[in-house]
Design a protein around this motif. Structure first.
Motif, PDB file in Angstrom:
ATOM      1  N   ALA A   1       0.841  -1.190   0.000  1.00  7.24           N
ATOM      2  CA  ALA A   1       0.000   0.000   0.000  1.00  7.24           C
ATOM      3  C   ALA A   1       0.881   1.247   0.000  1.00  7.24           C
ATOM      4  O   ALA A   1       2.019   1.239   0.487  1.00  7.24           O
ATOM      5  CB  ALA A   1      -0.910   0.005   1.222  1.00  7.24           C
ATOM      6  N   PHE A   2       0.341   2.324  -0.533  1.00  6.07           N
ATOM      7  CA  PHE A   2       1.072   3.598  -0.546  1.00  6.07           C
ATOM      8  C   PHE A   2       1.088   4.175   0.863  1.00  6.07           C
ATOM      9  O   PHE A   2       0.067   4.188   1.564  1.00  6.07           O
ATOM     10  CB  PHE A   2       0.394   4.581  -1.502  1.00  6.07           C
ATOM     11  CG  PHE A   2       0.959   5.976  -1.417  1.00  6.07           C
ATOM     12  CD1 PHE A   2       2.120   6.306  -2.095  1.00  6.07           C
ATOM     13  CD2 PHE A   2       0.342   6.945  -0.640  1.00  6.07           C
ATOM     14  CE1 PHE A   2       2.656   7.576  -2.012  1.00  6.07           C
ATOM     15  CE2 PHE A   2       0.862   8.224  -0.556  1.00  6.07           C
ATOM     16  CZ  PHE A   2       2.026   8.536  -1.249  1.00  6.07           C
TER      17      PHE A   2
ATOM     18  N   LYS B   1       2.106   7.705   2.756  1.00  5.93           N
ATOM     19  CA  LYS B   1       2.454   9.114   2.534  1.00  5.93           C
ATOM     20  C   LYS B   1       3.776   9.446   3.225  1.00  5.93           C
ATOM     21  O   LYS B   1       3.974   9.138   4.397  1.00  5.93           O
ATOM     22  CB  LYS B   1       1.341  10.016   3.055  1.00  5.93           C
ATOM     23  CG  LYS B   1       1.589  11.495   2.802  1.00  5.93           C
ATOM     24  CD  LYS B   1       0.426  12.335   3.308  1.00  5.93           C
ATOM     25  CE  LYS B   1       0.683  13.819   3.068  1.00  5.93           C
ATOM     26  NZ  LYS B   1      -0.435  14.656   3.558  1.00  5.93           N
ATOM     27  N   GLY B   2       4.659  10.109   2.474  1.00  6.30           N
ATOM     28  CA  GLY B   2       5.939  10.524   3.021  1.00  6.30           C
ATOM     29  C   GLY B   2       6.984   9.432   3.069  1.00  6.30           C
ATOM     30  O   GLY B   2       8.142   9.696   3.385  1.00  6.30           O
ATOM     31  N   VAL B   3       6.570   8.170   2.778  1.00  7.80           N
ATOM     32  CA  VAL B   3       7.504   7.051   2.811  1.00  7.80           C
ATOM     33  C   VAL B   3       7.682   6.460   1.420  1.00  7.80           C
ATOM     34  O   VAL B   3       8.807   6.238   0.966  1.00  7.80           O
ATOM     35  CB  VAL B   3       7.019   5.952   3.784  1.00  7.80           C
ATOM     36  CG1 VAL B   3       7.947   4.738   3.732  1.00  7.80           C
ATOM     37  CG2 VAL B   3       6.927   6.507   5.196  1.00  7.80           C
ATOM     38  N   THR B   4       6.576   6.240   0.740  1.00  6.80           N
ATOM     39  CA  THR B   4       6.623   5.632  -0.584  1.00  6.80           C
ATOM     40  C   THR B   4       7.125   6.638  -1.613  1.00  6.80           C
ATOM     41  O   THR B   4       6.573   7.731  -1.737  1.00  6.80           O
ATOM     42  CB  THR B   4       5.222   5.132  -1.000  1.00  6.80           C
ATOM     43  OG1 THR B   4       4.736   4.247   0.006  1.00  6.80           O
ATOM     44  CG2 THR B   4       5.285   4.417  -2.329  1.00  6.80           C
ATOM     45  N   SER B   5       8.174   6.279  -2.318  1.00  4.36           N
ATOM     46  CA  SER B   5       8.715   7.172  -3.351  1.00  4.36           C
ATOM     47  C   SER B   5       8.402   6.661  -4.748  1.00  4.36           C
ATOM     48  O   SER B   5       8.313   7.440  -5.694  1.00  4.36           O
ATOM     49  CB  SER B   5      10.235   7.327  -3.193  1.00  4.36           C
ATOM     50  OG  SER B   5      10.871   6.058  -3.259  1.00  4.36           O
ATOM     51  N   THR B   6       8.248   5.360  -4.880  1.00  4.49           N
ATOM     52  CA  THR B   6       7.891   4.766  -6.171  1.00  4.49           C
ATOM     53  C   THR B   6       6.867   3.662  -5.942  1.00  4.49           C
ATOM     54  O   THR B   6       6.767   3.105  -4.843  1.00  4.49           O
ATOM     55  CB  THR B   6       9.117   4.178  -6.885  1.00  4.49           C
ATOM     56  OG1 THR B   6       9.681   3.145  -6.070  1.00  4.49           O
ATOM     57  CG2 THR B   6      10.149   5.253  -7.190  1.00  4.49           C
ATOM     58  N   LEU B   7       6.125   3.366  -6.977  1.00  9.32           N
ATOM     59  CA  LEU B   7       5.149   2.283  -6.924  1.00  9.32           C
ATOM     60  C   LEU B   7       5.251   1.473  -8.212  1.00  9.32           C
ATOM     61  O   LEU B   7       5.472   2.030  -9.291  1.00  9.32           O
ATOM     62  CB  LEU B   7       3.722   2.827  -6.788  1.00  9.32           C
ATOM     63  CG  LEU B   7       3.249   3.252  -5.398  1.00  9.32           C
ATOM     64  CD1 LEU B   7       1.867   3.881  -5.493  1.00  9.32           C
ATOM     65  CD2 LEU B   7       3.223   2.072  -4.424  1.00  9.32           C
ATOM     66  N   SER B   8       5.077   0.184  -8.089  1.00  2.00           N
ATOM     67  CA  SER B   8       5.019  -0.666  -9.271  1.00  2.00           C
ATOM     68  C   SER B   8       3.705  -0.422  -9.999  1.00  2.00           C
ATOM     69  O   SER B   8       2.815   0.287  -9.515  1.00  2.00           O
ATOM     70  CB  SER B   8       5.112  -2.137  -8.852  1.00  2.00           C
ATOM     71  OG  SER B   8       3.963  -2.473  -8.068  1.00  2.00           O
ATOM     72  N   ALA B   9       3.567  -1.016 -11.170  1.00  2.00           N
ATOM     73  CA  ALA B   9       2.331  -0.874 -11.932  1.00  2.00           C
ATOM     74  C   ALA B   9       1.145  -1.376 -11.122  1.00  2.00           C
ATOM     75  O   ALA B   9       0.084  -0.733 -11.075  1.00  2.00           O
ATOM     76  CB  ALA B   9       2.447  -1.634 -13.252  1.00  2.00           C
ATOM     77  N   ALA B  10       1.308  -2.514 -10.450  1.00  4.77           N
ATOM     78  CA  ALA B  10       0.233  -3.049  -9.622  1.00  4.77           C
ATOM     79  C   ALA B  10      -0.043  -2.133  -8.433  1.00  4.77           C
ATOM     80  O   ALA B  10      -1.199  -1.930  -8.037  1.00  4.77           O
ATOM     81  CB  ALA B  10       0.592  -4.452  -9.136  1.00  4.77           C
ATOM     82  N   GLY B  11       1.014  -1.560  -7.862  1.00  8.07           N
ATOM     83  CA  GLY B  11       0.835  -0.642  -6.742  1.00  8.07           C
ATOM     84  C   GLY B  11       0.059   0.610  -7.139  1.00  8.07           C
ATOM     85  O   GLY B  11      -0.782   1.106  -6.382  1.00  8.07           O
ATOM     86  N   ARG B  12       0.345   1.117  -8.318  1.00  4.16           N
ATOM     87  CA  ARG B  12      -0.385   2.304  -8.796  1.00  4.16           C
ATOM     88  C   ARG B  12      -1.853   1.971  -9.038  1.00  4.16           C
ATOM     89  O   ARG B  12      -2.743   2.771  -8.735  1.00  4.16           O
ATOM     90  CB  ARG B  12       0.270   2.853 -10.061  1.00  4.16           C
ATOM     91  CG  ARG B  12       1.635   3.479  -9.820  1.00  4.16           C
ATOM     92  CD  ARG B  12       2.074   4.326 -11.007  1.00  4.16           C
ATOM     93  NE  ARG B  12       2.203   3.522 -12.219  1.00  4.16           N
ATOM     94  CZ  ARG B  12       3.305   2.879 -12.580  1.00  4.16           C
ATOM     95  NH1 ARG B  12       4.372   2.911 -11.792  1.00  4.16           N
ATOM     96  NH2 ARG B  12       3.360   2.183 -13.700  1.00  4.16           N
ATOM     97  N   LEU B  13      -2.109   0.798  -9.610  1.00  7.48           N
ATOM     98  CA  LEU B  13      -3.500   0.382  -9.834  1.00  7.48           C
ATOM     99  C   LEU B  13      -4.241   0.227  -8.508  1.00  7.48           C
ATOM    100  O   LEU B  13      -5.388   0.677  -8.368  1.00  7.48           O
ATOM    101  CB  LEU B  13      -3.528  -0.938 -10.606  1.00  7.48           C
ATOM    102  CG  LEU B  13      -3.155  -0.864 -12.089  1.00  7.48           C
ATOM    103  CD1 LEU B  13      -2.976  -2.264 -12.655  1.00  7.48           C
ATOM    104  CD2 LEU B  13      -4.217  -0.105 -12.877  1.00  7.48           C
ATOM    105  N   ARG B  14      -3.578  -0.406  -7.541  1.00  9.80           N
ATOM    106  CA  ARG B  14      -4.207  -0.580  -6.229  1.00  9.80           C
ATOM    107  C   ARG B  14      -4.500   0.773  -5.588  1.00  9.80           C
ATOM    108  O   ARG B  14      -5.589   0.996  -5.038  1.00  9.80           O
ATOM    109  CB  ARG B  14      -3.295  -1.393  -5.316  1.00  9.80           C
ATOM    110  CG  ARG B  14      -3.798  -1.455  -3.879  1.00  9.80           C
ATOM    111  CD  ARG B  14      -2.866  -2.209  -2.959  1.00  9.80           C
ATOM    112  NE  ARG B  14      -3.307  -2.088  -1.577  1.00  9.80           N
ATOM    113  CZ  ARG B  14      -2.727  -2.705  -0.549  1.00  9.80           C
ATOM    114  NH1 ARG B  14      -1.688  -3.508  -0.755  1.00  9.80           N
ATOM    115  NH2 ARG B  14      -3.181  -2.538   0.678  1.00  9.80           N
ATOM    116  N   THR B  15      -3.545   1.696  -5.657  1.00 11.41           N
ATOM    117  CA  THR B  15      -3.720   3.008  -5.040  1.00 11.41           C
ATOM    118  C   THR B  15      -4.844   3.787  -5.711  1.00 11.41           C
ATOM    119  O   THR B  15      -5.661   4.432  -5.035  1.00 11.41           O
ATOM    120  CB  THR B  15      -2.413   3.812  -5.106  1.00 11.41           C
ATOM    121  OG1 THR B  15      -1.373   3.075  -4.447  1.00 11.41           O
ATOM    122  CG2 THR B  15      -2.564   5.170  -4.445  1.00 11.41           C
ATOM    123  N   ALA B  16      -4.905   3.743  -7.040  1.00 11.40           N
ATOM    124  CA  ALA B  16      -5.978   4.439  -7.750  1.00 11.40           C
ATOM    125  C   ALA B  16      -7.336   3.894  -7.336  1.00 11.40           C
ATOM    126  O   ALA B  16      -8.300   4.650  -7.138  1.00 11.40           O
ATOM    127  CB  ALA B  16      -5.787   4.307  -9.260  1.00 11.40           C
TER     128      ALA B  16
END
Length: 336
Positions: A244-245, A247-262
């Motif tokens: 999960a994303f 705030k203030g810690v995550t600097s990059t996200l994988s493609a799956a991470g971006r989809l999950r966050t959206a």
């Protein structure tokens, strides 16, 4: 005014729904109450369909001083008023009469028969609240006319007071006569947007016809569904349980991470009653009709330590089909 031009009556635009409600004694009494509360000397401008604001009104960019200086001038004037050195007339001759009058009224209310400005304002607000409350049956009646796909936005719906807006539109002769109507039926987001008559002439021209955009909805929806499904399958096969994303810690996200966050951000918006629950394309078309909706792809990016969801209206060509005849600008302190 005449029923045919009243904010509650028919407002017909190509492709839109319209309602016709005759104002009753309760509504007209509220309009009269709002008019009695009005202290400004001049009516709001009522320019024609493509004129924008009249040339007689000078925005800050055309006034003798630069934009923002009128605020400093007003503050200086009010400060001197507190020091009991009120000049015979405020230095606002180049501003809109409403703005100049408001400054003079606040600086020297006794000149207008008001000895206690705080008590006067409290009384004004009390009278306004009473008139607005009398329109609650009208608010219920108007909100019942919302399309089914807007009813799901309960939080926004509870905050809407379209009857109050309609009554104020009538009372102060506000240029945008369609405001209450669109609050009920939904504001157009693409195509040929109707003028509000509150801004100067300008705007943008569509690069593709709106009817062509609508004709492609069915094909576009299925194409986008296939692309998104394939992208999601590939991403989650590589990373079935993306982190999960934070705030203030995550600097990059994988493609799956971006989809999950959206997706999680969309659920948060639904929980805040700002949008409907997620649905499949089949469910959407069952609710709105096949080919009626223009799908806009949503994605997620990391920007300055924050996860932002982006609705790409450029990719969906929604922006390309947009035409306006007004130039939208931020309001100045001297806007009427």
């Amino acid at each position: 005014g005449a029923a045919s031009s009243h904010p509650l009556c028919d407002v017909r635009e190509p492709g839109s729904l319209a309602f016709h409600l005759e104002p009753d004694s309760t509504f007209l009494a509220a309009v009269a109450s709002f008019r009695e509360l009005r202290i400004f000397e001049t009516p709001f401008p009522r320019p024609g369909p493509s004129e924008g604001l009249p040339a007689s009104w000078k925005p800050s960019s055309e006034a003798p001083w630069k934009q923002g200086d009128e605020l400093l001038s007003m503050l200086d004037f009010l400060q001197r008023a507190e020091d009991s050195s009120v000049p015979s007339s405020p230095p606002f001759s180049e501003l809109h009469p409403d703005f100049a009058f408001a400054c003079e009224f606040v600086a020297d209310p006794a000149k207008f028969g008001v000895n206690d400005l705080v008590a006067w304002r409290a009384n004004q607000m009390s009278r306004f609240a009473k008139a607005a409350a009398s329109l609650e049956p009208w608010n219920v009646k108007l909100l019942a006319l919302r399309p089914a796909y807007l009813v799901t936005m309960d939080k926004i719906g509870r905050q809407l007071r379209p009857a109050v807006i309609a009554a104020l539109t009538d009372a102060i002769v506000w240029p945008d006569q369609k405001l209450a109507f669109f609050m009920v039926k939904g504001f157009p987001a693409t195509g040929n947007l109707p003028n509000s008559h509150c801004f100067r002439a300008g705007g943008v021209e569509a690069s593709i016809p709106f009817d062509k955009l609508m004709e492609s909805n069915f094909t576009w929806s299925r194409s986008l569904e296939r692309v998104i499904s394939a992208t999601a399958r590939a991403a989650f096969e590589l990373e079935p349980h993306p982190p999960a994303f934070v705030k203030g810690v995550t600097s990059t996200l994988s493609a799956a991470g971006r989809l999950r966050t959206a997706y999680e951000r969309t659920l948060e918006e639904h929980e805040a009653h700002l949008c409907s629950a997620p649905m499949t394309l089949a469910e959407l078309e069952a609710s709105m009709g096949r080919g009626f909706a223009r799908l806009i792809p949503r994605s997620c990016i990391i920007q300055n330590g924050k996860a932002r969801v982006i609705d790409n209206a450029r990719r969906s060509l929604t922006n390309a089909a947009l035409s306006t005849k007004e130039k939208l600008v931020c309001c100045h302190a001297d806007s009427p």
